[in-house]
Motif scaffolding. Sequence first.
Motif, PDB file in Angstrom:
ATOM      1  N   GLY A  98      25.368  42.491  39.482  1.00 24.69           N
ATOM      2  CA  GLY A  98      24.657  41.519  38.649  1.00 24.69           C
ATOM      3  C   GLY A  98      25.462  41.102  37.436  1.00 24.69           C
ATOM      4  O   GLY A  98      25.278  40.005  36.908  1.00 24.69           O
ATOM      5  N   GLY A  99      26.373  41.989  36.968  1.00 27.79           N
ATOM      6  CA  GLY A  99      27.248  41.611  35.866  1.00 27.79           C
ATOM      7  C   GLY A  99      28.188  40.497  36.267  1.00 27.79           C
ATOM      8  O   GLY A  99      28.438  39.563  35.497  1.00 27.79           O
ATOM      9  N   GLY A 100      28.713  40.573  37.498  1.00 30.35           N
ATOM     10  CA  GLY A 100      29.533  39.485  38.012  1.00 30.35           C
ATOM     11  C   GLY A 100      28.721  38.213  38.151  1.00 30.35           C
ATOM     12  O   GLY A 100      29.210  37.105  37.881  1.00 30.35           O
ATOM     13  N   THR A 101      27.465  38.346  38.575  1.00 27.37           N
ATOM     14  CA  THR A 101      26.557  37.199  38.677  1.00 27.37           C
ATOM     15  C   THR A 101      26.375  36.546  37.313  1.00 27.37           C
ATOM     16  O   THR A 101      26.418  35.314  37.179  1.00 27.37           O
ATOM     17  N   LEU A 103      27.411  32.634  36.075  1.00 21.20           N
ATOM     18  CA  LEU A 103      26.471  31.694  35.472  1.00 21.20           C
ATOM     19  C   LEU A 103      26.940  31.238  34.094  1.00 21.20           C
ATOM     20  O   LEU A 103      26.597  30.144  33.641  1.00 21.20           O
ATOM     21  N   ALA A 104      27.728  32.090  33.430  1.00 19.55           N
ATOM     22  CA  ALA A 104      28.252  31.746  32.103  1.00 19.55           C
ATOM     23  C   ALA A 104      29.464  30.830  32.186  1.00 19.55           C
ATOM     24  O   ALA A 104      29.950  30.361  31.158  1.00 19.55           O
ATOM     25  N   GLY A 105      29.951  30.589  33.399  1.00 18.85           N
ATOM     26  CA  GLY A 105      31.060  29.666  33.578  1.00 18.85           C
ATOM     27  C   GLY A 105      32.265  30.217  34.297  1.00 18.85           C
ATOM     28  O   GLY A 105      33.180  29.461  34.641  1.00 18.85           O
ATOM     29  N   ALA A 106      32.329  31.523  34.533  1.00 18.42           N
ATOM     30  CA  ALA A 106      33.471  32.095  35.243  1.00 18.42           C
ATOM     31  C   ALA A 106      33.529  31.527  36.666  1.00 18.42           C
ATOM     32  O   ALA A 106      32.511  31.432  37.347  1.00 18.42           O
ATOM     33  N   GLU A 107      34.722  31.158  37.102  1.00 16.11           N
ATOM     34  CA  GLU A 107      34.890  30.546  38.425  1.00 16.11           C
ATOM     35  C   GLU A 107      35.305  31.588  39.456  1.00 16.11           C
ATOM     36  O   GLU A 107      36.214  32.385  39.206  1.00 16.11           O
ATOM     37  N   LEU A 108      34.630  31.578  40.600  1.00 13.20           N
ATOM     38  CA  LEU A 108      35.055  32.417  41.715  1.00 13.20           C
ATOM     39  C   LEU A 108      36.360  31.851  42.256  1.00 13.20           C
ATOM     40  O   LEU A 108      36.411  30.708  42.709  1.00 13.20           O
ATOM     41  N   PHE A 126      37.218  36.944  40.424  1.00 11.69           N
ATOM     42  CA  PHE A 126      37.497  35.855  39.483  1.00 11.69           C
ATOM     43  C   PHE A 126      38.986  35.534  39.366  1.00 11.69           C
ATOM     44  O   PHE A 126      39.378  34.710  38.535  1.00 11.69           O
ATOM     45  N   GLY A 127      39.812  36.168  40.172  1.00 10.81           N
ATOM     46  CA  GLY A 127      41.231  35.852  40.188  1.00 10.81           C
ATOM     47  C   GLY A 127      41.904  36.013  38.838  1.00 10.81           C
ATOM     48  O   GLY A 127      41.464  36.796  37.990  1.00 10.81           O
ATOM     49  N   GLU A 128      42.973  35.261  38.635  1.00  9.50           N
ATOM     50  CA  GLU A 128      43.748  35.374  37.402  1.00  9.50           C
ATOM     51  C   GLU A 128      43.135  34.596  36.240  1.00  9.50           C
ATOM     52  O   GLU A 128      43.272  34.974  35.086  1.00  9.50           O
TER      53      GLU A 128
END
Length: 557
Positions: A346-349, A353-358, A413-415
Amino acid sequence: MGRNWGSLKTVAGFLGAIVLTQFGGNASVIAADTVIVRLGLFTESISLTELQKAAKTGELPESLQPYTKELSEQQRRFFLGALGMNIPMNIVTVDKLVNSRIGTTILNDFATALARRDKAGVQALRAGLVLGSTAPQGLSILSFIAAYPSKRLEIDLPQAFLVAGSLNTAFWRTQQFMLALTRSGLSSDIALQLDSKTPQIAFPFDPSQPGNAQVKILNLSLNDQKRDRQIPVDIYWSTAATADKPVIVLSHGFASVRTDLRYLAEHLASHGYVVAALEHPGSNQANTDLAFQGKTRVMKPQEFLDRPQDISFVLDELEKLNQTANHPLQGKLATNKAMIIGYSFGGGTALALAGAELQLEHLKQRCQKNLAVLSLGEDMQCIAQELPENSYQLRDPRIKQAIAFNPTTSLIFGETGLTKIQVPTLVLTGSADKTTPALTEQIVGFNKIPSPKWLVGIVGGTHLSVKDPSTTLDQIGQPNTPISGGEVVGEQAADVRKYVKAIVLAFAAQMTPEAKNYAVFLTSDYAQFASTAAFPFRLITEIPPDAMAVVKEFVDK
């Protein structure tokens, strides 16, 4: 450089003298030169010289070769790799670690890998680690054996694999990072009080205490027809709730339930916040139970996309309730300025939602190469390699703040994915977390998140320490992770939950007219003030240079 090394040698000599005095001998007499390996009924003697040769050549010792059929290929590779691995810690760091609370649990777990005939136990292990770290190449299995205060060291190999399976560079770097952080970022007043051991700082009130409002719970079952998802939601609220406070949404961990953080939801609701705790049907406990029965997959890759969409759907539904005449929540739901709190998966979720791109290209490359997976968190993230695209944007602009407890970030979330976060973010990490190790999953990622941001370190905290006690009853007394000596939960983790209640309330208040009153609790001074003997807490907004050196060295390797 020369002066520092001279100081280390002085410390080493002092510690070595103490150790040798304790064991009544000199180094040449007590150092181990033979290892007895026990594998079931089979035992074999291996000299230290043979092991040193194996580390150089990459070939198993000749005396073991007739028995390698008992070992899997992975175990053989692990055995040889472990012999050549140097643990990145000098003697000062090692000494601090092995004499700490988490160090004691590490030593106790190491002791389980020693055959019963070895009577030296934890004290001998501590001596071997400290003295082994004085070797020119640093601490390694070989330098530990050479320094071990007994002529022979007998090891139960299967148990050693079990314990060593949780040992990796990231774990040791995490401990090094936390040790570097113990005094970094503190004000001069706090540092002075630490030295005097008489902290006298006064704070205006205690944010860990419940508010005056009586908490009510509204149970909903929401149906997202477009995605065929039935989403249960528990709404925690009170008559004190007002639209000048953000709606707070809770996202649970993998294979868990929506009551993961119930104590926190009740605390926030008692202070006038509306909290929505939902359950993700594709990655909750019910889904996992079905997977164990062979009726479904443990988790589908689509779940990485469905989870953030679950949150957005719930916010849509809450806005409808906010406009429903005569509904008890009418006019109380500020869904346009929401805060997301996620735990573990859920932290990754929450970060997405805060803007981090998969960003999955690197993840796919790593997972498809079948490289050694160092944690359950990485293993779970590899499920996402089946997603068709390499990049996904799941941000919801209604999310104005995000909190991620023990999140998974290293692969998904990659680099650069975390550099896209667009809201104030707080990340919490535990130094004894082996499910989502602090260094790889939280600390490296935190450094990429744009400010404003906060990193909370719980020294001695495990993966389940922040969870509601009702959801961790089955973990009490269970050695869930070999290296940490078991999860710290229930009453043992009460200090952790108390601090979590305080900082989360203070963080949520930053979106209210009371922001200035609560800002003091989002400081390193308050973290130190709230610390206990069992759990030192640390809060920083930027990684200080000495701790950053640990991160940089790990990333560069």
